[in-house]
Design a protein around this motif. Structure first.
Motif, mmCIF file in Angstrom:
data_model
loop_
_atom_site.group_PDB
_atom_site.id
_atom_site.type_symbol
_atom_site.label_atom_id
_atom_site.label_comp_id
_atom_site.label_asym_id
_atom_site.label_seq_id
_atom_site.Cartn_x
_atom_site.Cartn_y
_atom_site.Cartn_z
ATOM 1 N N PRO A 132 0.833 -1.205 0.000
ATOM 2 C CA PRO A 132 0.000 0.000 0.000
ATOM 3 C C PRO A 132 0.867 1.254 0.000
ATOM 4 C CG PRO A 132 -0.778 -1.572 1.634
ATOM 5 C CD PRO A 132 0.519 -2.099 1.104
ATOM 6 N N LYS A 133 0.410 2.260 -0.695
ATOM 7 C CA LYS A 133 1.202 3.479 -0.838
ATOM 8 C C LYS A 133 1.570 4.077 0.520
ATOM 9 C CE LYS A 133 1.168 7.856 -3.432
ATOM 10 N NZ LYS A 133 2.247 8.360 -2.654
ATOM 11 N N ALA B 267 4.484 2.145 1.883
ATOM 12 C CA ALA B 267 5.728 2.472 1.184
ATOM 13 C C ALA B 267 6.209 3.862 1.596
ATOM 14 C CB ALA B 267 5.518 2.402 -0.326
ATOM 15 N N ASP B 268 5.266 4.799 1.722
ATOM 16 C CA ASP B 268 5.653 6.161 2.113
ATOM 17 C C ASP B 268 6.213 6.203 3.528
ATOM 18 O OD1 ASP B 268 4.973 7.157 -0.304
ATOM 19 O OD2 ASP B 268 3.069 8.044 0.317
ATOM 20 N N MET C 203 9.588 4.776 3.571
ATOM 21 C CA MET C 203 10.516 5.741 2.971
ATOM 22 C C MET C 203 10.840 6.861 3.959
ATOM 23 S SD MET C 203 12.268 6.594 0.283
ATOM 24 C CE MET C 203 13.379 7.958 0.604
ATOM 25 N N ASP C 204 9.848 7.306 4.712
ATOM 26 C CA ASP C 204 10.111 8.334 5.729
ATOM 27 C C ASP C 204 11.206 7.862 6.680
ATOM 28 O OD1 ASP C 204 8.193 10.029 4.742
ATOM 29 O OD2 ASP C 204 6.643 9.420 6.171
ATOM 30 N N ALA D 294 13.372 5.397 6.045
ATOM 31 C CA ALA D 294 14.595 5.073 5.323
ATOM 32 C C ALA D 294 15.379 6.306 4.918
ATOM 33 C CB ALA D 294 14.250 4.248 4.083
#
Lengths: 639, 253, 271
Positions: B146-147, B150-151, B154-155, B157
């Protein structure tokens, strides 16, 4: 003596070449792999992925990086994305198309077989990196998102916000750190390779200086992999990181490895211009800005009004004027050269008159500020942080800067240099991009080399060495190489001149930028060829390297700059020799009546690989002819 | 502009250090903070004095090499900005600027402003990866993510491992770094198999070197990537679960 | 670990014992585990403080209500359990909570001290840390000392010359009629409020209770809770000092001067 250069390219149909070749190559059985020592220098995408892969397969791997952590390699700074022929958008992409785009984008100066292999494995890279936990951008349905990039007609670029390089590097780094923990990879941080050791014409180890203790140590192995990146910092000002240097590849070159196509450097059109003489590096702004920004300068060179006071009629949208069909989206080299032309005419903007405007006013009016904010806000913020100007209100100022170097150590299809046992991966080799690299292809190449090529070709090389121990480090070749390194350190500390290392680096950079930068001509290059040795001589007489402790950053830089002097000279020589314009190499003598790059396939469809002439000697040029059986050579046009 | 620098100078690991004062006239407001230090170093060099050692590399806020305590704030006064992207216009003419290295037992000073952050790598070694040997990966679109997930991953990472969180923490705790690393992988479907093993390994490795979290929130303020302390809460939750979880039932959640 | 360097890097400041312990011990060994224990015990103590204060509000209804409430506490779960047994169970729970809270705090502090290098030369410019978050160990110590005194004063009466066993109301008034005691009580409860202001938020983080939907409410909760406790607790000595609550309100007891002479309610309960 080096005979005729052949790329060890497999014969047969291109599409099956790599598959067939993998079958033809020799293997090393799992129980024998631990008998082989492999040295990897550099821990960027190529180095970390190679270390992880070879460690997993069971080789004894030693990784050396001059950073304090492998995760700081400059791959981390790549913004845009990574290409792969996944065709998830079903918009006509394929391995064949990525292959074709890359060869054409490289202006037909790369090896077909290498590029085809790169396009083939691009698909596996995305799978591998997603499995590693790289948080690529997703659509709401949960599938991977793509965007288009750099003029390609398909959407094949995978990205993780503006930090794709960082995320890919972390993926490879983490995979490598697992091997470090398992003991198959031995990690040496803050350790700089200062020489390659060669015995009986085979690479057998390296000499390393510990940047904290100053200790110089010898490390022996059955093979040495250089994954040390490009040499853009020869220009002093570039978008490369401050530590990025060419010393590992250059010293390998001095030990016999050929340096190929050094004059192929890429200029990125959208960077923030230098603000003063103390500028230390240039910051890249993503190329995507050109999708919405309009590039212009005032028609009158003496116009000192602020941009919003200049009426439309007195603005020159020079790209739109000259290239009506592509407009602001012409390729990197064309945009860069035209910006340079207007700045050279004295029409540059900003306090130092060293940039051109990239104006978003029209786009903001068209789609609204919120859309622009959504697309570019992080870039706008970065710009404002650096320049203190708000690009929502005032046009950005941009100027081209050195960004990537396509040239590098010559390697064959196996990524092995002409020195057996010395492999070169990633930006450090000359391989796949020809004379110009497409956007989002550097990450692809680094990972392709490290993950999906080297483990096969290295095994093929090592298989013949089974039962042969690595050269012991007390062998005289090691002692000799170490003495060379020690001597250089002593020499630097004893010069006691008056100028800093940075001073000479800056001066060298000016010569390189003026005469071997975006546009080159015989007169300028010949001038550079006389100025560089003179400056180098002064450097060796008058540089001041202080040092009272083992950790000595000036000393580190001095060695790197000394190598840049020699490399810069070779670049100029190469640029002088290549009397054609292709990709990132623009010779003013070779252009169409419209001022476009004009290739000379008849004389220059070859790789120029230079053999070191030794200290003070003249380098020798070897040519590897390039043949194109699968693509048709065309002249690029973006009118 | 004209500033006065007070800089920590230390010849080597374990050597005694002291604050030294340097006059820095003729500094341009356009300079980045590190370019200002370059200029000071250039001048020191020409006077035959040892330049100030400091770490830096990409100078665009992503490599995480640079980092120093500037006037009592990690990475200086501008929020969400690494030292390399801090500019002199953020300082006043005539200002006294105090520059010190990160200070924590886990970050011994190597020279002047250079510290050893290898303890971070030790935390990553202890589980900060997804085991996916080269070549064994399934198709990238096989797992839907789910987006939002992933977001969020990413935050987390986005961490650049600069060490500002540790330097800013009154307890020299590395919770923000470790939780960013843990959550980058623990939030993703690919990271689930090793989720609890990962958090145990990484937290245990962290606590060998660093202090504990008392929820001041200084780390979040200092972080040049503005990583949220929410991730610390997620890590705490995973750690407690990891202690209790029957791992045989992992795929039944 | 295999990272090889000839130079010495950072040494662990808290080397882990090589032998793994059973899981509750292993959990409590870790800093994250101790923080979890601090949060859980903190919650218990917050519950105690809350109900203790609510109960004490009865002081405003007069001695009878107040002392009746005191008696109720001793009678909970009678006749399932004998009188005061449940109260004692709660007390034991509280003692355990205090003990763990204090031990975890102490050993985390030690852990942090070991991890800290010599401080910065230049004083820190705090961005997020508050006076409350930075003074937790001191407010904690003040509260702990206060609790000890509070027990001597109002539970055992040893620190209260006018103490009458069973007449909580009178004892409270007598205690706060001594100005130094009242001031100490005010200061200690101010410390408690500050302690709660950070602790009541911090515990959510330590327990991993975090959800963007209600994260903002965690701080609001902490502020409201600390304020509520503050208003209630600080009101008691102020009410006595201003005469709003006084011993004369207690008809069941007679007083001569400052000394309680006779207390019928207590006598009736304990003939």
């Amino acid at each position: 003596m080096i005979g005729e250069l052949t790329g060890n390219v497999p014969t047969g149909p291109l599409a099956d070449a790599w598959t067939q070749h993998k079958f033809d190559m020799k293997l090393v059985a799992p129980n024998n792999r631990r008998k082989f020592d492999v040295i990897i220098v550099g821990s960027g995408l190529a180095g970390a992925s190679a270390a992880a892969t070879l460690g997993e397969q069971g080789y004894n791997v030693k990784v050396f990086t001059y950073h304090d952590s492998p995760r700081r390699a400059h791959s981390i700074a790549a913004q845009g994305g990574i290409n792969a022929a996944k065709n998830y958008k079903s918009d006509g992409d394929s391995v064949q198309r990525l292959f074709y785009d890359t060869v054409k984008g490289g202006d037909f100066r790369s090896r077909e077989a290498n590029v085809h292999r790169l396009a083939e494995v691009s698909v596996d890279i995305i799978d591998q990196m997603v499995a590693q936990g790289v948080p690529f951008a997703r659509e709401y349905g949960g599938l991977l998102d793509n965007r288009s990039f750099g003029g390609a007609q398909v959407s094949r670029t995978f990205y993780a916000r503006g930090q794709t390089g960082q995320q890919l590097l972390l993926g490879a780094y983490q995979q490598m750190m697992k091997q470090v923990q398992l003991g198959t990879v031995e990690l040496h941080t803050r350790s700089e390779m200062l020489d390659l050791v060669v015995k009986d014409d085979r690479a057998c180890g390296i000499i390393v200086r510990d940047l904290v203790t100053g200790a110089v140590t010898r490390h022996s192995a059955h093979a040495v992999l250089l994954c040390t990146g490009g040499y853009g910092n020869v220009f002093y000002l570039s978008t490369n990181a401050m530590y990025s240097n060419a010393s590992a590849t250059w010293r390998a070159h001095r030990r016999g490895a050929l340096f190929a196509n050094p004059c192929f450097t890429q200029i990125h059109p959208t960077c923030i211009p230098a603000s003063d003489d103390f500028q230390s590096k240039l910051t890249l702004m993503s190329e995507s800005l050109r999708n919405d920004g309009r590039i212009w300068v005032p028609t009158d060179a003496d116009d000192t009004r602020s941009p919003d006071q200049i009426p439309e009629a007195e603005r020159d949208y020079f790209l739109e004027r000259k290239y009506p069909s592509f407009g602001n989206l012409v390729p990197r080299d064309v945009a860069s050269r035209n910006a340079k032309a207007v700045v050279d005419e004295g029409r540059g903007v900003g306090p130092l008159k060293n940039g051109v405007y990239l104006d978003f006013a029209a786009a903001i009016e068209r789609v609204g500020v919120h859309v622009i904010k959504e697309r570019y806000d992080n870039l706008f913020q970065m710009y404002e942080r650096i320049t203190d100007e708000d690009p929502y209100k005032v046009p950005m100022r941009i100027y081209p800067a050195v960004h990537y170097t396509m040239g590098g150590l010559w390697v064959d299809y196996h990524l092995m240099s002409n020195v057996p046992g010395l492999f070169v991966l990633g930006e450090a080799n000359f391989s796949d991009h020809g004379a110009n690299r497409l956007g989002a292809s550097a990450l692809m190449q680094g990972l392709a080399d490290g993950y999906f090529v080297i483990s096969y070709t290295l095994a093929n090389y090592l298989a013949d060495l089974l039962g042969t121990p690595a050269v012991p480090v007390d062998d005289p070749v090691f002692a000799h190489a170490q003495a060379t390194v020690d001597d250089q350190v002593k020499r630097f500390l004893s010069i006691g001149g008056t100028q800093s290392v940075d001073h000479y680096h800056r001066e060298l950079g000016k010569i390189m930028w003026d005469y071997c930068g975006m546009a080159r001509n015989r007169t300028g290059l010949e001038k550079a060829l006389s100025e560089i040795p003179a400056l180098r001589e002064e450097f060796w007489k008058n540089v001041r390297v202080l040092g009272d402790g083992p950790m000595n950053q000036s000393l580190e830089r001095a060695g790197r700059v000394a190598d840049f002097f020699e490399l810069g000279e070779l670049m100029v020589r190469d640029a002088l020799e290549r009397e054609e314009s292709c990709g990132g190499h623009f010779r003013e003598e070779s252009q169409t009546p419209d001022g476009e790059a004009l290739r000379d396939d008849h004389r220059f469809a070859h790789v120029s690989a230079w053999e070191s002439g030794g200290p003070g000697g003249t380098p020798t040029l070897h040519r590897e002819p390039l043949t194109f059986d699968n693509v048709h050579l065309t002249q690029r046009s973006y009118k | 502009m004209h500033v006065t620098l007070h800089v920590w100078r230390q010849a080597g690991p374990g050597a005694p250090g002291t604050m030294e004062t340097y006059d820095a006239p003729d500094i341009s407001e356009e300079m980045s903070f590190l370019e200002m230090l370059d200029v000071v170093n250039e001048r020191l060099n020409s006077q035959g004095r040892e330049p100030i050692a400091f770490e830096h590399d990409c100078r665009e806020g992503i490599c995480g090499s640079c980092g120093m305590m500037i006037n009592g704030q990690a990475h200086g006064p501008e929020r969400g900005t690494a030292t390399c992207q801090l500019h002199m216009r953020k300082f006043a003419d005539g200002e006294h600027i105090y520059i010190e290295p990160w200070r924590a037992k886990a970050f011994p000073v190597l020279r002047d402003l250079v510290v050893d952050r290898s303890a971070f790598d030790k935390i990553v070694e202890a589980g900060g990866y997804i085991t996916a040997p080269t070549g064994a990966a399934p198709d990238a679109n096989l797992t839907l993510i789910p987006k939002d997930v992933a977001d969020a991953a990413m935050d987390a990472a986005a961490c650049i491992a600069c060490g500002a969180c540790v330097a800013a923490c009154p307890n020299s705790a590395a919770q923000l770094f470790t939780s960013a690393k843990v959550n980058h992988l623990n939030l993703l479907p690919q990271g689930q198999s090793e989720r609890y093993q990962r958090v145990l390994g990484m937290v245990d490795a962290m606590e060998e070197f660093f202090g504990s979290c008392t929820n001041h929130g200084e780390c979040q303020e200092a972080c040049p990537k503005e990583i949220s302390i929410d991730f610390i809460a997620y890590m705490n939750r995973d750690y407690v679960r990891a202690q209790l979880k029957n791992r045989k039932l992992l795929s039944q959640d | 670990m295999a990272t090889t360097m000839d130079r010495t890097g950072a040494e662990p400041v808290h080397p882990r014992p090589t032998r793994r312990a059973p899981w509750p011990v292993e959990f409590y060994r870790s800093g994250v585990g101790k923080k979890w224990v601090m949060a859980i015990t903190g919650l218990l103590l917050m519950g105690f403080v809350f109900f203790h204060s609510i109960g004490n509000l009865k002081v405003y209804l007069g001695a009878e209500d107040f002392n009746h409430y005191g008696e109720f506490l001793r009678e909970i779960l009678v006749p399932i359990l004998p009188r005061t047994i449940f109260l004692w169970l709660m007390r034991l729970g509280l003692i355990a909570a205090f003990a763990f809270h204090i031990h975890a705090a102490w050993s985390l502090t030690r852990m942090n001290q070991r991890a800290n290098a010599d401080g910065y030369q230049q004083s820190r410019d705090w961005q997020a840390a508050t006076a409350a978050s930075r003074s937790m160990r001191w407010t904690g110590v003040v509260v702990a000392l206060f609790v000890v005194f509070h027990l001597f004063d109002l539970t055992w009466g040893t620190a209260n010359p006018d103490y009458v066993r069973g007449d909580g109301y009178r004892n409270l008034v007598a205690s706060f009629s001594r100005t130094p005691v009242a001031i100490f009580y005010l200061l200690a409860n101010a410390a408690l409020v500050i302690h709660l202001f950070h602790g009541a938020w911090s515990l959510f983080q330590s327990l991993g209770l975090n959800n963007p939907r209600w994260n903002a409410w965690r701080k609001h909760f902490a502020i409201a809770f600390a304020a509520l406790i503050g208003v209630m607790n600080l009101s008691f000595p102020l009410a006595v000092m201003t005469g709003l609550v006084s011993a004369d309100d207690n008809d069941a007891c007679t007083k001569r001067g400052d000394v309680i002479e006779r207390c019928t309610e207590y006598e009736e309960a304990h003939p």
